[in-house]
Enzyme design. Structure first.
Site, short mmCIF file in Angstrom:
data_model
loop_
_atom_site.label_atom_id
_atom_site.label_comp_id
_atom_site.label_asym_id
_atom_site.label_seq_id
_atom_site.Cartn_x
_atom_site.Cartn_y
_atom_site.Cartn_z
N CYS A 128 -0.79 0.21 7.65
CA CYS A 128 -0.66 0.57 6.38
C CYS A 128 -1.84 1.22 6.38
O CYS A 128 -2.45 2.21 5.80
CB CYS A 128 -0.84 -0.41 5.44
SG CYS A 128 0.91 -1.36 4.95
N GLU A 187 0.45 -1.02 -0.05
CA GLU A 187 0.12 0.19 -0.15
C GLU A 187 1.40 1.18 -0.42
O GLU A 187 0.50 2.23 -0.61
CB GLU A 187 -0.67 0.09 1.24
CG GLU A 187 -2.16 -0.99 1.24
CD GLU A 187 -1.39 -2.16 2.42
OE1 GLU A 187 -2.12 -3.00 2.87
OE2 GLU A 187 0.40 -2.31 2.26
N GLY A 190 18.31 -36.33 1.96
CA GLY A 190 18.43 -38.04 2.32
C GLY A 190 17.09 -38.89 2.53
O GLY A 190 15.90 -38.22 2.69
N SER A 241 24.59 -39.28 -7.84
CA SER A 241 23.00 -39.23 -8.23
C SER A 241 23.36 -37.71 -9.12
O SER A 241 22.05 -37.00 -10.02
CB SER A 241 22.51 -38.49 -7.01
OG SER A 241 23.10 -37.37 -6.34
N ALA A 248 19.69 -41.86 -7.09
CA ALA A 248 20.83 -41.99 -6.87
C ALA A 248 20.22 -43.56 -6.78
O ALA A 248 20.02 -44.41 -6.50
CB ALA A 248 21.38 -41.44 -5.05
#
Length: 380
Positions: A82, A47, A308, A170, A164
């Site tokens: 605001c 705003e 993992g 991987s 992987a």
């Protein structure tokens, strides 16, 4: 309002931990006289940016209508309310896409504007703009309603689900476009989470490098025995955003504390949080559910998980993953590591129910966004 939403989308990776908000000011004759989006935390909200834009264009805001994607704040936080700025600017009407779930606002913004004689209209909750405004801020809504971040788990896999090879290789299963897209999702998150296994085996930085970003997400490490090496690359700060961005925090959650290791890691800038499980069987493992609540208190909206299969499996088993961001490469890799380590099921109905939220092509790969059933009900 659609233009205001477009502005809100520009602060996906900018405004954290504040919500992503856009604002458009419209004169009585239908002319757009000011536009803006929320800036970095501590900076002006949408705003105020729109009012400044109108001032720079030498447009008067007296009697104009403000279209805002989220209820204007009514409290003193990092910045003044605001609502006060809109009232002072002489705005006659405010149209709001959706209400703010923050208990410090939550309808008080509406009341404050109406008390000042401003006409306030809130769009229907099932309208497309209202739904998009909430969707843009699902992490903020999650933190305000559930007290914890929205947890998004990212994985890259072959079409047969291998992340992987058995020897640990991987890089790279997916293409360059998918990897850059993954960095864009990192950039929009408040924090990236990984496990100690990934830290030791891959020594990643886990920051945003492949796309431009105004800030780096914080880093969260699940490290039960406090084994994070002080020489890990994740402590490097080279290439961090320019002055003005919130400094990147590194939070290490452990279950077994060690004064010497803690001191060494804190010397490197990390914050160590001792959060063991509550039972005898779990006291040597980090309490993951409690960790999420703690991250909520640390103003983490979206938590991006890149870990993992063991940590992924723990998060999945405990029902802590809200959304899965999966990149599938058009290749078959055969036996290897999967997305998450889960116990074998004997009944199909015991599987985790997901809902496809979006499916898109990214380069040669497929990006699937799937949500855990019922986890986004707080957006309704």
């Amino acid at each position: 309002m659609l233009t205001a939403l477009r502005h809100a989308r520009t602060c996906l990776s900018l405004s954290n931990p504040n919500p992503r908000v856009g604002c458009v000011l419209l004169a009585a004759n239908g002319e757009v006289i000011g536009e803006g989006a929320t800036q970095r935390a501590g900076g002006p909200h949408a705003e105020v940016m729109a009012l400044r834009d109108a001032q720079e264009r030498r447009n008067t805001t007296q009697g104009c209508t403000a279209y805002v994607t989220l209820e204007p704040c009514s409290h003193h936080g990092r910045t003044p309310p605001c609502c006060d700025a809109l009232i002072k600017a002489g705005v006659a009407k405010v149209v709001i896409a959706t209400l703010d779930p923050n208990p410090l606002v939550a309808g008080q913004g509406l009341a404050r504007l109406r008390a000042a004689g401003i006409d306030v209209e809130v769009m229907p909750t099932d309208s497309a703009p209202a739904r998009e405004a909430r969707e843009l801020n699902l992490g903020f809504f999650s933190r305000m309603v559930r007290g914890k971040p929205w947890v998004r788990m990212k994985t890259a896999a072959s079409l047969d689900g291998t992340t992987a090879l058995n020897n640990g290789v991987s890089q790279w299963i997916t293409g360059a476009e998918a990897r850059a897209d993954g960095h864009a999702w990192r950039a929009r998150a408040c924090a990236v989470l990984t496990g100690i296994g990934t830290v030791i085996e891959d020594d990643p930085r886990l920051n945003v490098r492949l796309v431009d970003t105004p800030r780096q997400p914080h880093l969260v490490i699940v490290d039960s025995r406090l084994e994070t090496p002080v020489s890990a690359k994740l402590f490097d700060t080279e290439g961090e955003p320019a002055q003005g961005a919130i400094p990147r925090q590194i939070w290490i959650y452990c279950a077994q504390d060690d004064a010497e290791r803690r001191a060494a890691l804190e010397q490197r800038g990390a914050t160590v949080i001792h959060l063991p499980g509550l039972t005898e069987a779990t006291r040597n493992k980090v309490n993951l559910a409690a960790m999420l609540l703690d991250l909520g208190r640390r103003e983490v909206n979206e938590l991006h998980v890149e870990a993992g299969h063991k940590l992924n499996g723990s998060l999945v088993r405990e029902g802590l993953v809200d959304e899965f961001l999966v990149y599938l490469a058009p290749k078959l890799l055969g036996p290897g590591m999967g997305m998450s380590h889960m116990t074998a099921l004997t009944r199909l109905e015991d599987g985790l129910s997901l809902r496809f939220h979006a499916v898109d092509r990214v380069g040669e790969d497929l990006r699937v966004l799937a949500r855990t059933a019922g986890h986004d009900s707080f957006l309704d």
